[in-house]
Design an enzyme around this catalytic site. Structure first.
Site, PDB file in Angstrom:
ATOM      1  N   SER A  91     -56.428   0.766  42.118  1.00  0.00           N
ATOM      2  CA  SER A  91     -56.887  -0.459  41.343  1.00  0.00           C
ATOM      3  C   SER A  91     -55.961  -0.795  40.202  1.00  0.00           C
ATOM      4  CB  SER A  91     -58.432  -0.550  41.156  1.00  0.00           C
ATOM      5  OG  SER A  91     -58.679  -1.827  40.335  1.00  0.00           O
ATOM      6  N   HIS A 197     -62.623  -6.637  42.773  1.00  0.00           N
ATOM      7  CA  HIS A 197     -62.047  -6.610  44.177  1.00  0.00           C
ATOM      8  C   HIS A 197     -63.132  -7.340  45.038  1.00  0.00           C
ATOM      9  CE1 HIS A 197     -58.784  -4.146  42.950  1.00  0.00           C
ATOM     10  NE2 HIS A 197     -59.648  -3.261  42.603  1.00  0.00           N
TER      11      HIS A 197
END
Length: 310
Positions: A91, A197
């Protein structure tokens, strides 16, 4: 010579007093924080060394703090002769990976992460989202429970064969977590301020895209493995679009690790606070070496292990 990949820590890995030993050990590591402070307009080093867990958990602080600690660890590793031919981030870690692979200068890296953190922080204030790591079930089993839970909750981070992170509305994440606990599984709340996300971050993705279009991205000098596809990134023509999509898309970390092993990588070196990714590697892959670098002790251990292998 065995192939090595640098892994860069993701959000939620921050902790008070991180990076202190790295800064003390290396002038180049200290320069990372000087650059960060100049770009951000606040004293990131002071917060990392003396701030509280609550201060560090704020998105606008945690993202550049983790990135700076990761790049400080990178500086220390390279000074000790540890280098890699590939990078991968979890990420947020993809931003440190881009700097490590010379896709971005360090200054532009911090400018970009500031824009991302600001957009995501503002979005987080407008929603009540949460995330939790579910341990002991397959991704398919986790998805099944999420589908049966009222409200918006879904798997977003595929971390290992036995760990999947869910995200969504706080009440839905809490209810799904209760179900997992009732099944005898672990549901660990993550120290983040929003449902990263997931579609709840779409306003942040839209805002960030407009900022990211103003940056120039070079072709990576190291192989760059992607969260979006779980494979090596081959098309860098629209990195602004890629990074905007990255904010609202699942992290396919398990696929990345499998791809790296298929491509011959044997040494996995996590750079940044904590050792979450190191643990995921050990749980997911066999016949590889996995080490982390976050302080003097782990740096020495990594040098000892890797110099025998490289």
């Amino acid at each position: 010579m065995e192939k090595t990949v640098f892994l860069f820590s993701g959000q939620g890995s921050q902790y008070p007093q991180m990076a202190g030993e790295l800064i003390a050990a290396s002038p180049k590591a200290a320069e990372v924080f000087t650059c960060a402070c100049d770009v951000l307009g606040f004293d990131l080093k002071e917060i990392c060394l003396n701030g509280t867990a609550e201060e560090l958990a704020k998105t606008q602080v945690s993202q550049p703090a983790i990135m700076a600690t990761s790049l400080a660890a990178l500086a220390c590793a390279r000074e000790k002769g540890i280098d890699a031919s590939a990078v991968a981030g979890h990420s947020l870690g993809e931003y440190a990976a881009m700097v490590a692979a010379s896709m971005l200068t360090m200054e532009d890296g911090f400018k970009l992460i500031k824009a991302r953190a600001d957009a995501m922080g503002r979005c987080a204030e407008q929603q009540d989202g949460a995330m939790a790591a579910i341990v002991g079930l397959t991704a398919e089993e986790v998805a099944s429970v999420c589908e049966e839970t009222p409200g918006y909750v879904l798997p977003v981070n595929y971390n290992s064969t036995a760990q999947t992170v869910i995200a969504g509305e706080r009440t839905a994440v809490a209810e799904a977590s209760e179900t997992f606990v009732a099944m005898g599984k672990r549901a660990i709340p993550l120290a983040v301020s929003a449902a990263f996300h997931s579609k709840l971050m779409q306003p942040a993705a839209d805002e960030f895209y407009e900022a990211a279009k103003n940056f120039s991205f070079a072709k990576p000098k190291l192989d760059f493995y992607s969260n979006l596809t779980g494979k090596k990134l081959t098309d860098c023509s629209d990195m602004a679009g890629y990074l905007a999509k990255h904010i609202v898309s699942p992290v396919r970390f398990t696929s990345e690790l499998a791809e790296l092993q298929t491509d011959g990588y044997k040494n996995f070196v996590e750079l940044g606070p904590g050792k979450v990714l190191t643990g995921l590697v050990k749980k997911t892959l066999k016949d590889v070496a996995a080490v982390n670098i976050e302080n003097s002790k782990t740096l020495e251990k990594a040098v000892d292990i890797l110099t025998k292998k490289l």
